[in-house]
Design an enzyme around this catalytic site. Structure first.
Site, PDB file in Angstrom:
ATOM      1  N   ASP A 133       0.824  -1.204   0.000  1.00  0.00           N
ATOM      2  CA  ASP A 133       0.000   0.000   0.000  1.00  0.00           C
ATOM      3  C   ASP A 133       0.863   1.260   0.000  1.00  0.00           C
ATOM      4  O   ASP A 133       0.512   2.249  -0.644  1.00  0.00           O
ATOM      5  CB  ASP A 133      -0.951   0.004   1.200  1.00  0.00           C
ATOM      6  CG  ASP A 133      -2.180  -0.838   0.924  1.00  0.00           C
ATOM      7  OD1 ASP A 133      -2.738  -0.714  -0.183  1.00  0.00           O
ATOM      8  OD2 ASP A 133      -2.577  -1.626   1.791  1.00  0.00           O
TER       9      ASP A 133
ATOM     10  N   CYS B  24       6.280  -5.963   6.134  1.00  0.00           N
ATOM     11  CA  CYS B  24       5.449  -7.128   5.829  1.00  0.00           C
ATOM     12  C   CYS B  24       4.837  -7.046   4.437  1.00  0.00           C
ATOM     13  O   CYS B  24       4.050  -7.897   4.055  1.00  0.00           O
ATOM     14  CB  CYS B  24       4.363  -7.318   6.889  1.00  0.00           C
ATOM     15  SG  CYS B  24       3.224  -5.951   6.990  1.00  0.00           S
TER      16      CYS B  24
HETATM   17  C1  PEP Z   1       0.785  -3.974   2.527  1.00  0.00           C
HETATM   18  O1  PEP Z   1      -0.003  -3.098   2.186  1.00  0.00           O
HETATM   19  O2  PEP Z   1       2.006  -3.964   2.222  1.00  0.00           O
HETATM   20  C2  PEP Z   1       0.306  -5.121   3.318  1.00  0.00           C
HETATM   21  C3  PEP Z   1       1.135  -6.016   3.828  1.00  0.00           C
HETATM   22  O3  PEP Z   1      -1.031  -5.244   3.484  1.00  0.00           O
HETATM   23  P1  PEP Z   1      -2.043  -5.838   2.373  1.00  0.00           P
HETATM   24  O4  PEP Z   1      -1.206  -6.343   1.229  1.00  0.00           O
HETATM   25  O5  PEP Z   1      -2.820  -6.894   3.063  1.00  0.00           O
HETATM   26  O6  PEP Z   1      -2.833  -4.609   2.024  1.00  0.00           O
HETATM   27 MG    MG Z   2      -1.925  -2.985   3.129  1.00  0.00          MG
END
Ligand code: PEP
Ligand code: MG
Length: 572
Positions: free
Chosen positions: A459, A506
């Site tokens: 994001d 993450c």
């Molecule tokens: C991100 O945005 O990097 C993340 C780990 O969350 P998601 O991919 O679930 O939006």
């Molecule tokens: Mg995210």
């Protein structure tokens, strides 16, 4: 047949050589069906209903195996529609009045669905969606068309325009060798799922490739460089076979030392976590086997999708327990539900949004739905009552007000558990995802409020570049190797460390071993990724001196674009 080559965005490593399987849903058309006598038409309908029942039965079995009874029950409801006497009486009357089976069925389904919708109740509206879904399946069967449930019966590479999460979940895992889609980006659902399954994937291939592909045609898919090839020559197949073997060998070697910690030769240790969600105990054990030292991101939204009512406290406790048991005291970061936006949940009465990624999503939605939020926080704390290492993380934080509000809710929930005299996890660390530029820029302001940061590069890249990560054309711009994103990561790490707060990553960048030396050099403390990526990333950490990684990180931060960053790392 001549070899047809094309290229897309590589999103999950590995090489697959297998027949293509075109995952397509044509428009259902009733015109093509000739009309017979009313008796013949009624019989035609009965046969179609029988086939539909069988297909849905298969879907139910698959969903039960992968998602559990609660979520599989949607297909039970689908089967009940097929036997609904009111519906069938109405269809039979229409056929006796001279309509074809297809016309009678379509009109009746449409009438009933419209009636359900007119009740203006989200539960009935969701039923209308299901009714149309079942209706469409029967129409396709009558017309001799493919149904959406058409799934490969032999090992295949799935080729599709796009794949929704509910479509991918139903694919027979053991028969899928790889994914190739026209839509999507590095961080789209199919890419994340492919990495989770350890299968190669290429997204963003040209539309013409999809048009040219035929089910059963031999295909090569290279998840390392994005190459996709139809009807390859014998020589090409031989080349890719040896490439696939070399990659497999490298991975197996990394895997053998997967249990060892990720420590650089000059003694800097990086914690390695797994990104999990939905697979329960089996998924958690597999992550441990691949070398995970904990769960760095438990995407709890899997509990909320594809159903009519939100999961209650007890159901959530039962869903979290296998992860806690499997991890046996290792850290687990429970990310509170990152739902809303583009993930429509009928029971939340969500209004349609013009810009779902900029709308009521993640923590914003939790703060606006206190019952939902408290139920989840209570469930996490109660599930972790006898465990160590429980951490809670809030997604989509943009401001300090949100962090403080979330913490206040957590405190209120602790008090309510005290009042109820229920055992719950004490000493729980509370952190936030840094995935909105405002949170990264004000990391120094937010750091004193939290115990840790985890940077969501998926994001963070899309919001930094103002490029929808799922968009077929601009999705590639949301590239976490962009120096703009890397500079934000550096800023976050510095601010956090000043305040004594640890920082993880993450987003998908954490699992990309090309990025490992740079992330190491930027000073992150933890990396959390799809389990299949762990062996290679650990091997990379062990191969780099922290001091050299710092020099490399300084160099790439001064560069101008993602390509130059990638090239500089490859050179190093
Ligand atoms: C991100 O945005 O990097 C993340 C780990 O969350 P998601 O991919 O679930 O939006
Ligand atoms: Mg995210």
């Amino acid at each position: 047949m001549a070899e047809k080559k094309s290229r897309g965005i590589p999103t999950s490593p590995g090489v697959a050589i297998a027949p293509a399987f075109l995952f397509v849903a044509e428009e259902s058309s009733i015109e093509a069906v000739p009309k017979g006598t009313p008796d013949a038409e009624w019989k035609r309908l009965q046969q179609a209903l029988g086939s539909a029942r069988k297909e849905i039965g298969l879907l139910y079995e698959r969903a039960l195996e992968r998602l559990g009874e609660e979520q599989a029950s949607i297909f039970k409801a689908h089967q009940m529609f097929l036997a609904d006497p009111t519906l069938l009486n109405q269809v039979e009357s229409a056929i006796r009045e001279g309509r074809s089976a297809a016309e009678a069925w379509k009109e009746t389904i449409e009438e009933q669905a419209a009636m359900l919708e007119s009740l203006n109740d989200p539960v009935f509206s969701a039923r209308a969606v299901d009714l149309r879904d079942v209706g469409d399946r029967v129409l396709r069967i009558i017309g001799g068309q493919k149904t959406t449930a058409d799934l490969p019966g032999e090992p295949s590479i799935i080729v599709a325009q796009e794949l929704t999460p509910s479509q991918t979940i139903l694919l027979p895992k053991d028969l899928v060798r790889g994914f190739c889609t026209v839509q999507g980006s590095r961080t789209s659902h199919v890419a994340i799922l492919a990495r989770g399954l350890g299968l190669p994937a290429v997204v963003g291939v040209p539309e013409e490739f999809l048009q040219a592909a035929k089910t059963g045609e031999t295909m090569i898919l290279d998840g390392e460089d994005g190459m996709v090839i139809l009807s390859p020559s014998q020589e090409t197949v031989a080349n890719y076979l040896s490439r696939a073997n070399a990659l497999e060998k490298k991975w197996q070697e990394a895997r053998l030392s997967g249990g060892k910690p990720a420590v650089t030769p000059d003694s800097r240790r990086i914690e390695i976590g797994a990104n999990l969600g939905g697979g329960g105990r089996e998924e958690a054990l597999q992550a441990l086997e691949l070398g995970a030292e904990g769960i760095g991101l438990l995407r709890t939204e899997f509990l909320y999708m594809e159903r009519y009512t939100p999961p209650d406290e007890e159901e959530q406790i039962a869903a979290y327990a296998p992860y806690i048991e499997a991890m046996a005291g290792r850290p687990i970061i429970f990310r509170t539900a990152d739902i809303g936006g583009d993930k429509a949940l009928p029971y939340l009465h969500l209004a349609a949004e013009a810009n779902p990624f900029l709308g009521k999503r993640g923590l914003r939605l939790s703060l606006a739905n206190q019952d939902l939020f408290h139920t989840q926080l209570r469930a996490i704390l109660r599930a972790g009552a006898n465990a160590a290492g429980i951490k809670i993380m809030f997604p989509m934080v943009a401001s300090i007000d949100e962090v403080q509000a979330a913490k206040a809710h957590l405190e209120a929930v602790r008090r309510s558990l005290e009042d109820d005299g229920l055992p719950y996890a004490k000493n729980v660390e509370a952190g936030i995802m840094v995935e909105i530029p405002s949170a990264a820029i004000l990391a120094d302001v937010l750091a004193p409020e939290v115990d840790f940061f985890s940077i969501g590069t998926n994001d963070l890249s899309q919001y930094t570049m103002a490029a929808d990560r799922t968009h077929p054309d601009v999705g590639k711009m949301a590239d976490a190797f962009h120096p703009a994103v890397l500079r934000l990561i550096k800023q976050v790490v510095e601010a956090a460390h000043k305040a004594g707060v640890w920082v993880g990553i993450c987003g998908e960048l954490a699992g990309d071993s090309l990025a490992t030396p740079v992330l190491l050099g930027l000073g992150v403390d933890e990396l959390s990724m799809a389990p299949q990526s762990i062996p290679n990333v650990k091997a990379k950490v062990r191969a780099w001196n922290y001091s050299d990684a710092q020099t490399l990180a300084d160099k790439v931060l001064a560069l101008d674009r993602p390509e130059t960053v990638r090239n500089k790392i490859k050179e190093a």
